[in-house]
Design a protein around this motif. Structure first.
Motif, PDB file in Angstrom:
ATOM      1  N   TYR A   1       0.854  -1.182   0.000  1.00  0.00           N
ATOM      2  CA  TYR A   1       0.000   0.000   0.000  1.00  0.00           C
ATOM      3  C   TYR A   1       0.898   1.242   0.000  1.00  0.00           C
ATOM      4  O   TYR A   1       2.092   1.153   0.303  1.00  0.00           O
ATOM      5  CB  TYR A   1      -0.904  -0.003   1.232  1.00  0.00           C
TER       6      TYR A   1
ATOM      7  N   THR B   1     -11.607   4.724   2.072  1.00  0.00           N
ATOM      8  CA  THR B   1     -12.009   3.573   1.271  1.00  0.00           C
ATOM      9  C   THR B   1     -13.243   2.925   1.888  1.00  0.00           C
ATOM     10  O   THR B   1     -13.736   3.355   2.926  1.00  0.00           O
ATOM     11  CB  THR B   1     -10.885   2.523   1.201  1.00  0.00           C
TER      12      THR B   1
ATOM     13  N   ALA C   1      -4.377   5.804  -2.419  1.00  0.00           N
ATOM     14  CA  ALA C   1      -5.331   4.711  -2.228  1.00  0.00           C
ATOM     15  C   ALA C   1      -6.608   5.348  -1.709  1.00  0.00           C
ATOM     16  O   ALA C   1      -6.597   6.098  -0.746  1.00  0.00           O
ATOM     17  CB  ALA C   1      -4.805   3.680  -1.238  1.00  0.00           C
ATOM     18  N   GLY C   2      -7.711   5.075  -2.370  1.00  0.00           N
ATOM     19  CA  GLY C   2      -8.983   5.622  -1.934  1.00  0.00           C
ATOM     20  C   GLY C   2      -9.218   7.057  -2.369  1.00  0.00           C
ATOM     21  O   GLY C   2      -8.449   7.646  -3.120  1.00  0.00           O
TER      22      GLY C   2
ATOM     23  N   SER D   1     -10.231   7.394  -7.760  1.00  0.00           N
ATOM     24  CA  SER D   1      -9.349   6.672  -8.660  1.00  0.00           C
ATOM     25  C   SER D   1      -8.815   7.656  -9.698  1.00  0.00           C
ATOM     26  O   SER D   1      -9.484   8.641 -10.026  1.00  0.00           O
ATOM     27  CB  SER D   1     -10.109   5.527  -9.339  1.00  0.00           C
TER      28      SER D   1
ATOM     29  N   GLY E   1      -7.999   3.427  -6.831  1.00  0.00           N
ATOM     30  CA  GLY E   1      -9.297   3.125  -6.240  1.00  0.00           C
ATOM     31  C   GLY E   1      -9.986   4.344  -5.663  1.00  0.00           C
ATOM     32  O   GLY E   1      -9.338   5.243  -5.136  1.00  0.00           O
TER      33      GLY E   1
ATOM     34  N   TYR F   1     -13.410   6.081  -3.302  1.00  0.00           N
ATOM     35  CA  TYR F   1     -13.866   5.922  -1.922  1.00  0.00           C
ATOM     36  C   TYR F   1     -14.725   4.675  -1.745  1.00  0.00           C
ATOM     37  O   TYR F   1     -15.098   4.326  -0.627  1.00  0.00           O
ATOM     38  CB  TYR F   1     -14.595   7.171  -1.428  1.00  0.00           C
TER      39      TYR F   1
ATOM     40  N   ALA G   1     -13.416   1.794  -2.792  1.00  0.00           N
ATOM     41  CA  ALA G   1     -12.403   0.761  -3.006  1.00  0.00           C
ATOM     42  C   ALA G   1     -12.437  -0.303  -1.914  1.00  0.00           C
ATOM     43  O   ALA G   1     -12.475   0.014  -0.725  1.00  0.00           O
ATOM     44  CB  ALA G   1     -11.015   1.388  -3.089  1.00  0.00           C
ATOM     45  N   ARG G   2     -12.384  -1.560  -2.353  1.00  0.00           N
ATOM     46  CA  ARG G   2     -12.197  -2.668  -1.425  1.00  0.00           C
ATOM     47  C   ARG G   2     -10.709  -2.821  -1.136  1.00  0.00           C
ATOM     48  O   ARG G   2      -9.880  -2.148  -1.733  1.00  0.00           O
ATOM     49  CB  ARG G   2     -12.776  -3.944  -2.040  1.00  0.00           C
TER      50      ARG G   2
ATOM     51  N   SER H   1      -7.046  -1.288  -3.126  1.00  0.00           N
ATOM     52  CA  SER H   1      -6.208  -0.277  -2.483  1.00  0.00           C
ATOM     53  C   SER H   1      -4.720  -0.575  -2.635  1.00  0.00           C
ATOM     54  O   SER H   1      -3.884   0.247  -2.279  1.00  0.00           O
ATOM     55  CB  SER H   1      -6.552  -0.180  -0.991  1.00  0.00           C
TER      56      SER H   1
ATOM     57  N   TYR I   1     -16.406   8.225  -9.000  1.00  0.00           N
ATOM     58  CA  TYR I   1     -15.250   7.643  -8.322  1.00  0.00           C
ATOM     59  C   TYR I   1     -13.937   7.917  -9.052  1.00  0.00           C
ATOM     60  O   TYR I   1     -12.897   7.410  -8.662  1.00  0.00           O
ATOM     61  CB  TYR I   1     -15.421   6.126  -8.209  1.00  0.00           C
TER      62      TYR I   1
END
Length: 311
Positions: free
Chosen positions: A197, A211, A240-241, A244, A279, A281, A283-284, A288, A304
């Motif tokens: 990450y 996320t 991440a989150g 995207s 990814g 908000y 995102a799984r 991430s 997104y």
């Protein structure tokens, strides 16, 4: 379109000057040029409908404000992070010694990439920044559907979303920058230590990223830079989150024959889907990861999906 004369590097609307018949542009005698409703651009037969003044560029037949710093105004301020030259392994490495034991086929094979130094936006481009470009005519307005940040009040510091790949590319070009290559994005997020990450190998938490993991995110984005503990190896925020991010590269199904120098991996199909990374908000946990890859049609847009600029 008219051809370039190698000796003169001049484009003539009626053809190239020179003594060789190879240099002569031969228009199609059956072609009927059309400039209806157009200020500029190709007339459909190799000629031009008009010419834009300095500082402006032709877009969809109209003259709009060109790259910032021309007659249209000053460049917007973008907070860039300097990413040093270095070497890193791009993609997913699945073995007993790594932090990820399962890889998606599109994340393979892992490969070493030698990067030159570049600048990466510390933050995703915001609503307020994008609005400046729209005001000049160089960018088209972002979408206004439910969940889109552009029409909302109080979202100036939120990332712009509901933009197409071309919208993102146009903004970065206007700002004197560009979209990043896929390897630049991953290097800026990952660094050289093989982390999973942007912040390291610990999974996402509500203190690290916006996320869907552990129901952290609400129904909308957060202001850029709201999670400083989740910054990347080189100091980029929200990789991440939150939203995207569009990338310059077209989609390839895996890394076979991918470039190893950090450059954009082009293809012959100009209409190919484009990659986005990081990814949103929604995102799984697997979305991430710094090497997770996604794509959308270049004309697509989503609440997104946004972007950051590179230089």
């Amino acid at each position: 379109m008219a051809r370039w004369c190698p000796a003169m590097l001049i484009v003539l609307l009626s053809g190239c000057a020179g003594n060789s018949t190879d240099d002569v542009f031969e228009p199609d005698p059956n072609c009927v040029p059309s400039c209806e409703g157009m200020e500029c651009g190709d007339d459909g037969c190799g000629g031009q409908c008009g010419q834009c003044d300095d500082g402006f560029k032709c877009r969809q037949g109209q003259c709009v404000c060109g790259v910032c710093g021309g007659t249209c105004g000053e460049c917007p301020e973008i907070d860039f992070v300097e990413v040093p030259a270095g070497t890193f392994v791009m993609g997913c490495v699945a073995d007993a010694a790594t932090v990820d034991k399962v890889c998606s086929s599109d994340e393979l094979p892992p490969h070493t990439v030698a990067m030159e130094s570049f600048l990466a936006g510390r933050y995703e481009v915001t609503v307020a920044q994008y609005r400046e470009c729209v005001a000049t005519g160089a960018c088209l307005p972002a979408g206004d559907d439910s969940g889109c940040n552009g029409p909302k009040t109080g979202t100036d510091r939120h990332p712009i979303n509901c933009v197409t790949w071309e919208d993102a590319s146009s903004y970065c070009m206007w700002a004197g920058a560009r979209l990043g290559s896929e390897s630049e994005w991953e290097y800026a997020a990952r660094g050289t230590d093989g982390r999973k990450y942007p912040w390291g190998n610990q999974g996402p938490t509500c203190l690290l990223a916006w996320t869907a993991v552990d129901n952290c995110a609400g129904p909308y984005t957060r202001e850029v830079g709201s999670f400083p503990a989740g910054k990347s190896a080189f100091g980029c925020m929200d990789m991440a989150g939150n939203i995207s991010e569009w990338i310059e590269d077209p989609w390839h199904g895996n890394y076979k024959d991918a470039p190893d120098d950090g450059s954009v991996w082009q293809m012959d199909n100009p209409g190919a889907a484009r990659i986005h990374r990081g990814g949103g908000y929604n995102a799984r946990i697997e979305e991430s990861r710094v090497y997770n890859r996604m794509s959308s049609p270049l004309t697509g847009s989503s609440k997104y999906l946004g972007f950051r600029c590179f230089q």
